[in-house]
Scaffold this active site. Structure first.
Site, mmCIF file in Angstrom:
data_model
loop_
_atom_site.group_PDB
_atom_site.id
_atom_site.type_symbol
_atom_site.label_atom_id
_atom_site.label_comp_id
_atom_site.label_asym_id
_atom_site.label_seq_id
_atom_site.Cartn_x
_atom_site.Cartn_y
_atom_site.Cartn_z
ATOM 1 N N LYS A 1 0.842 -1.208 0.000
ATOM 2 C CA LYS A 1 0.000 0.000 0.000
ATOM 3 C C LYS A 1 0.872 1.252 0.000
ATOM 4 O O LYS A 1 1.702 1.430 0.886
ATOM 5 C CB LYS A 1 -0.904 -0.013 1.247
ATOM 6 C CG LYS A 1 -1.637 1.308 1.521
ATOM 7 C CD LYS A 1 -2.563 1.197 2.740
ATOM 8 C CE LYS A 1 -3.145 2.557 3.153
ATOM 9 N NZ LYS A 1 -4.029 2.461 4.335
ATOM 10 N N ASP B 1 -2.725 10.028 4.156
ATOM 11 C CA ASP B 1 -4.109 9.613 4.355
ATOM 12 C C ASP B 1 -4.826 10.610 5.266
ATOM 13 O O ASP B 1 -4.713 10.549 6.487
ATOM 14 C CB ASP B 1 -4.141 8.204 4.974
ATOM 15 C CG ASP B 1 -5.555 7.658 5.113
ATOM 16 O OD1 ASP B 1 -6.494 8.288 4.588
ATOM 17 O OD2 ASP B 1 -5.710 6.580 5.736
ATOM 18 N N LYS C 1 -10.277 12.190 8.929
ATOM 19 C CA LYS C 1 -9.726 11.767 10.216
ATOM 20 C C LYS C 1 -9.733 12.943 11.179
ATOM 21 O O LYS C 1 -9.567 14.096 10.758
ATOM 22 C CB LYS C 1 -8.275 11.305 10.026
ATOM 23 C CG LYS C 1 -8.134 9.952 9.362
ATOM 24 C CD LYS C 1 -6.672 9.527 9.323
ATOM 25 C CE LYS C 1 -6.491 8.205 8.599
ATOM 26 N NZ LYS C 1 -7.123 7.057 9.282
ATOM 27 N N ASP D 1 1.703 6.260 5.703
ATOM 28 C CA ASP D 1 0.697 5.300 5.237
ATOM 29 C C ASP D 1 1.129 4.605 3.935
ATOM 30 O O ASP D 1 0.379 3.797 3.387
ATOM 31 C CB ASP D 1 -0.662 5.994 5.086
ATOM 32 C CG ASP D 1 -1.841 5.047 5.251
ATOM 33 O OD1 ASP D 1 -1.665 3.979 5.858
ATOM 34 O OD2 ASP D 1 -2.943 5.373 4.764
ATOM 35 N N ASP E 1 -12.127 6.699 4.157
ATOM 36 C CA ASP E 1 -10.909 6.429 4.934
ATOM 37 C C ASP E 1 -10.481 4.960 4.817
ATOM 38 O O ASP E 1 -9.403 4.588 5.254
ATOM 39 C CB ASP E 1 -11.155 6.800 6.403
ATOM 40 C CG ASP E 1 -9.868 6.983 7.182
ATOM 41 O OD1 ASP E 1 -8.787 7.019 6.547
ATOM 42 O OD2 ASP E 1 -9.943 7.086 8.426
ATOM 43 N N ARG F 1 -7.468 -0.506 0.996
ATOM 44 C CA ARG F 1 -7.966 -1.748 0.394
ATOM 45 C C ARG F 1 -8.392 -1.529 -1.048
ATOM 46 O O ARG F 1 -8.415 -2.469 -1.843
ATOM 47 C CB ARG F 1 -9.110 -2.320 1.262
ATOM 48 C CG ARG F 1 -10.308 -1.432 1.367
ATOM 49 C CD ARG F 1 -11.208 -1.809 2.546
ATOM 50 N NE ARG F 1 -10.630 -1.427 3.838
ATOM 51 C CZ ARG F 1 -11.191 -1.674 5.008
ATOM 52 N NH1 ARG F 1 -12.335 -2.327 5.077
ATOM 53 N NH2 ARG F 1 -10.604 -1.301 6.128
HETATM 54 N N1 BES Z 1 -4.220 4.220 7.160
HETATM 55 C C1 BES Z 1 -5.326 3.862 7.957
HETATM 56 C C2 BES Z 1 -5.008 2.803 9.012
HETATM 57 C C3 BES Z 1 -4.005 3.168 10.068
HETATM 58 C C4 BES Z 1 -4.436 3.621 11.302
HETATM 59 C C5 BES Z 1 -2.663 2.994 9.867
HETATM 60 C C6 BES Z 1 -3.525 3.915 12.281
HETATM 61 C C7 BES Z 1 -1.755 3.291 10.845
HETATM 62 C C8 BES Z 1 -2.182 3.750 12.066
HETATM 63 C C9 BES Z 1 -6.445 3.308 7.079
HETATM 64 O O1 BES Z 1 -6.522 3.808 5.795
HETATM 65 C C10 BES Z 1 -7.751 3.633 7.759
HETATM 66 O O2 BES Z 1 -8.012 4.775 7.925
HETATM 67 N N2 BES Z 1 -8.488 2.601 8.149
HETATM 68 C C11 BES Z 1 -9.739 2.771 8.777
HETATM 69 C C12 BES Z 1 -10.693 1.767 8.177
HETATM 70 C C13 BES Z 1 -12.128 1.964 8.559
HETATM 71 C C14 BES Z 1 -12.657 3.274 7.994
HETATM 72 C C15 BES Z 1 -12.947 0.811 8.023
HETATM 73 C C16 BES Z 1 -9.577 2.498 10.262
HETATM 74 O O3 BES Z 1 -8.801 1.621 10.631
HETATM 75 O O4 BES Z 1 -10.185 3.203 11.042
HETATM 76 ZN ZN ZN Z 2 -4.706 4.516 5.017
HETATM 77 ZN ZN ZN Z 3 -7.677 5.609 5.678
#
Ligand code: BES
Ligand code: ZN
Ligand code: ZN
Length: 505
Positions: free
Chosen positions: A268, A273, A280, A291, A350, A354
Site C-alpha cells: 500500500k 491519508d 480523520k 501510510d 478512509d 484496500r
Molecule cells: N491508514 C489507515 C489505518 C491506520 C491507522 C494505519 C492507524 C496506521 C495507524 C487506514 O486507511 C484507515 O483509515 N483505516 C480505517 C478503516 C475503517 C474506515 C474501516 C480504520 O482503521 O479506522
Molecule cells: Zn490509510
Molecule cells: Zn484511511
C-alpha cells in the site's frame, strides 16, 4: 563505514574498541570473553562475580584496559545478550545495536567484534545478525534539518573469526546483512519523508533509481495507463488529489520468468491519508505520512532480493496515491468499479488502502504467481488487537502462512495469524453494489478488511499482512529508532528466500 571480516586474533588488531558479547551463562561467546578476560587480569570475571554486569539483554559495561590489550585498544565494551536459552539472531541483533551505539557515543573509530565460537548461530548467521543490528541501530533520520549533522567517528567494524573457513562464512554473512539492512534503510527513509516530498512520483523515482542500481526491471504506470486498465478503485482514491498517482512495478529475474516460480509482493502506497471526506480527526492524521509504509517495505524488499539474487521471479507492485479532500474527491456512497469489474459501494473514504490493493491484486494475476503477499498499514483495528508486538497475518494458504511466520521469527519482524471468518465477508455485503469497502461497524475491522481483499484474489496462495501497528515509533527498540521502522522489508525478503528454497526441494 566499512564492515570487514578478519581472522587475526582479537587482541592483534589495530582498533581502539573491542565489543564483546556475553550471555548470562557465558556459552556462545565464551572463547572471546575468556581470552580478553585473561589479558585483563580477570576483570570481566570480577564484574560478573560482583553482579555489576550480569549480561542481561540491553546491559552494557565499558572497561579501560590501559595498555593491557596492546597500545591501540582504549576500551572494551561488554554488551549483554540475556539468557543463553533466549540467544538467537534477534537477541544478537539487539545486543549488537546496543553495543555499537555506545561505541559511537564514545567516539570510537575502529571496532573489533568477536564472532561466537559455539551455540545455535554459525559464523554466517551471527555475522548477518550483527551487521543488521549495527546498520539499523546506527540509522538516524535528520529530515530537512539545516546545519551540520553530528559527526560520526566510526570508520571500520571488524568481525573476528577464528580461522579462514569461519572468516569466509562471516564474509557471506556480512554481505547478506548489508543486503537486508539496505532494504530496511530505504524503506525507513521513504516512510520518514513528509508527503510534500515523498509523493507517488517521488516513490516511483526512488524505486526506479534503486532498480537501476541493483539490476531490477522497473516500470511506472501513470493515470492514463491506469485508466486504460480500468483501475477504478485506485483512481477513485487518487482523484481528490492534485498529486498524480503512480503504479510502480519492480521485477527481479524478469528475463527468467518462464523458468522460475513467480512471487508477487504488493504494498500500500498511500503517501498521505487524510481520510478523505470521512475525514480523520486531527490527532489521527499525525503519522499518516507513513501510510505508504507497506509500499516502502516492498521497494526495500525488492532491493534486498536483487542484492541477494534470490532464485525466483519476484514482482513488486506499489499502487501509490494521496487520499485527499477536494471538489473532485470521491464520496461516501459513491459506487466505483475495480479493474476486475467488481462494483464497490464506498462507505468510508478512509478505507482507501484496500481500494488501492484491490486493483493491484487484480493486476498481480497476470503473472500467474505461485504466491501473492500484500502488506499494508491497513487498519487501526489491528493496532488494537496486536499493538506494536506483531503485524496481523491473514492467509488462505497454510504453507504460505507457515513460511511467513518462520520468516517473521527469523527476522524479528513478527507476524501473528488471524482468521478470515465468513461473517467478515457478510459484513461487507452491499445493497447497491457487489461489495462495500467497510462494514461501517468497528467489530473485527482488520479481518473485515482482509475479507474485502480476498475478493480480488483467485484461490491461489495469498497472504495479507496488516502492519499498521508496526510502522513506526516502536517503544524502546535497540535497532529501531523513533520514526519509521522499515518493518516488512526484511520479512518479505526473507520470505522470498525461504519460498525459493522450498520450491527447489
Ligand atoms: N491508514 C489507515 C489505518 C491506520 C491507522 C494505519 C492507524 C496506521 C495507524 C487506514 O486507511 C484507515 O483509515 N483505516 C480505517 C478503516 C475503517 C474506515 C474501516 C480504520 O482503521 O479506522
Ligand atoms: Zn490509510
Ligand atoms: Zn484511511
Amino acid at each position: 563505514m566499512d564492515i570487514l571480516a578478519s581472522e587475526s586474533a582479537l587482541t592483534d588488531l589495530q582498533v581502539d574498541t573491542l565489543l564483546l558479547f556475553l550471555t548470562q551463562q557465558g556459552g556462545a561467546f565464551a572463547a572471546s570473553v575468556d581470552s580478553v578476560n585473561g589479558a585483563l587480569n580477570d576483570h570481566i570475571a570480577e564484574l560478573v562475580r560482583e553482579g555489576d554486569f550480569v549480561a542481561k539483554a540491553g546491559q552494557l559495561a565499558v572497561m579501560y584496559p590501559r595498555g593491557a590489550l596492546g597500545s591501540s585498544v582504549k576500551r572494551v565494551i561488554l554488551a549483554g545478550i540475556g539468557e543463553e536459552s533466549d540467544y538467537n539472531a534477534e537477541a544478537l541483533r539487539r545486543a549488537a545495536a546496543n553495543g555499537i551505539k555506545r561505541a559511537r557515543d564514545l567516539k570510537s573509530q575502529q571496532v573489533a567484534l568477536a564472532l561466537p565460537s559455539q551455540g545455535s548461530l554459525g559464523p554466517r548467521e551471527a555475522a548477518q545478525a550483527m551487521v543488521e543490528g549495527m546498520r539499523l541501530g546506527l540509522y538516524t533520520y535528520r529530515g530537512q534539518k539545516t546545519g551540520d549533522a553530528p559527526s560520526n567517528s566510526l570508520q571500520s567494524l571488524t568481525l573476528v573469526a577464528s580461522d579462514p573457513v569461519q572468516r569466509e562464512q562471516a564474509q557471506a554473512g556480512i554481505a547478506a546483512g548489508e543486503a537486508f539492512a539496505a532494504g530496511t534503510l530505504l524503506a525507513r527513509e521513504l516512510a520518514n519523508l513528509p508527503a510534500n516530498i515523498c509523493t507517488p512520483e517521488y516513490m516511483a523515482r526512488t524505486a526506479t533509481d534503486m532498480a537501476a542500481e541493483v539490476g531490477l526491471r522497473a516500470e511506472v504506470l501513470g493515470r492514463q495507463q491506469m485508466q486504460a486498465l480500468r483501475m477504478g478503485a485506485l483512481l477513485a482514491v487518487a482523484q481528490g488529489s492534485e498529486t498524480p498517482p503512480c503504479f510502480i512495478i519492480l521485477e527481479h529475474n524478469a528475463d527468467r520468468r518462464d523458468a522460475l516460480p513467480t512471487v508477487v509482493l504488493v504494498g500500500k502506497g498511500v503517501t498521505f491519508d487524510t481520510g478523505g471526506y470521512s475525514l480523520k480527526p486531527k490527532e489521527g492524521m499525525i503519522g499518516m505520512k507513513g501510510d505508504m509504509s507497506g509500499g516502502a517495505a516492498v521497494i526495500g524488499a525488492m532491493r534486498t532480493i536483487a542484492l541477494l539474487d534470490v532464485p525466483l521471479h519476484v514482482v513488486g507492485l506499489v499502487p501509490a496515491a494521496d487520499n485527499m479532500v477536494s471538489g473532485k474527491a470521491y464520496r461516501p456512497q459513491d459506487v466505483i468499479t475495480a479493474s476486475n469489474g467488481t462494483t464497490i459501494e464506498i462507505i468510508s473514504t478512509d478505507a482507501e488502502g484496500r481500494l488501492l490493493l484491490a486493483d493491484a491484486l487484480v493486476y498481480a494475476k497476470r503473472y500467474q504467481p505461485a504466491a501473492v503477499v500484500d502488506i499494508a498499514t491497513l487498519t487501526g483495528a489491528v493496532v488494537v488487537a496486536l499493538g506494536n508486538a506483531a503485524a496481523g497475518l491473514f492467509s488462505i494458504d497454510d504453507a504460505l502462512r507457515d513460511t511467513l511466520i518462520a520468516a517473521g521469527e527469523a527476522t524479528g519482524e513478527r507476524v501473528w495469524s488471524m482468521p478470515i471468518f465468513p461473517e467478515y465477508r457478510k459484513a461487507i455485503e452491499s445493497q447497491t453494489a457487489d461489495t462495500k469497502n467497510s462494514s461501517g461497524a468497528r467489530q473485527a475491522g482488520a479481518g473485515v478488511a482482509a475479507a474485502f481483499l480476498r475478493q480480488f484474489v483467485d484461490d491461489s496462495a495469498w497472504a495479507h499482512v496488516d502492519m499498521a501497528g508496526m510502522m513506526g515509533n516502536l517503544p524502546d527498540h535497540p535497532y529501531v529508532p523513533q520514526g519509521a521502522s522499515g518493518y516488512g522489508s526484511r520479512l518479505l525478503a526473507e520470505f522470498a528466500r525461504r519460498f525459493a528454497a522450498s520450491t527447489q526441494d
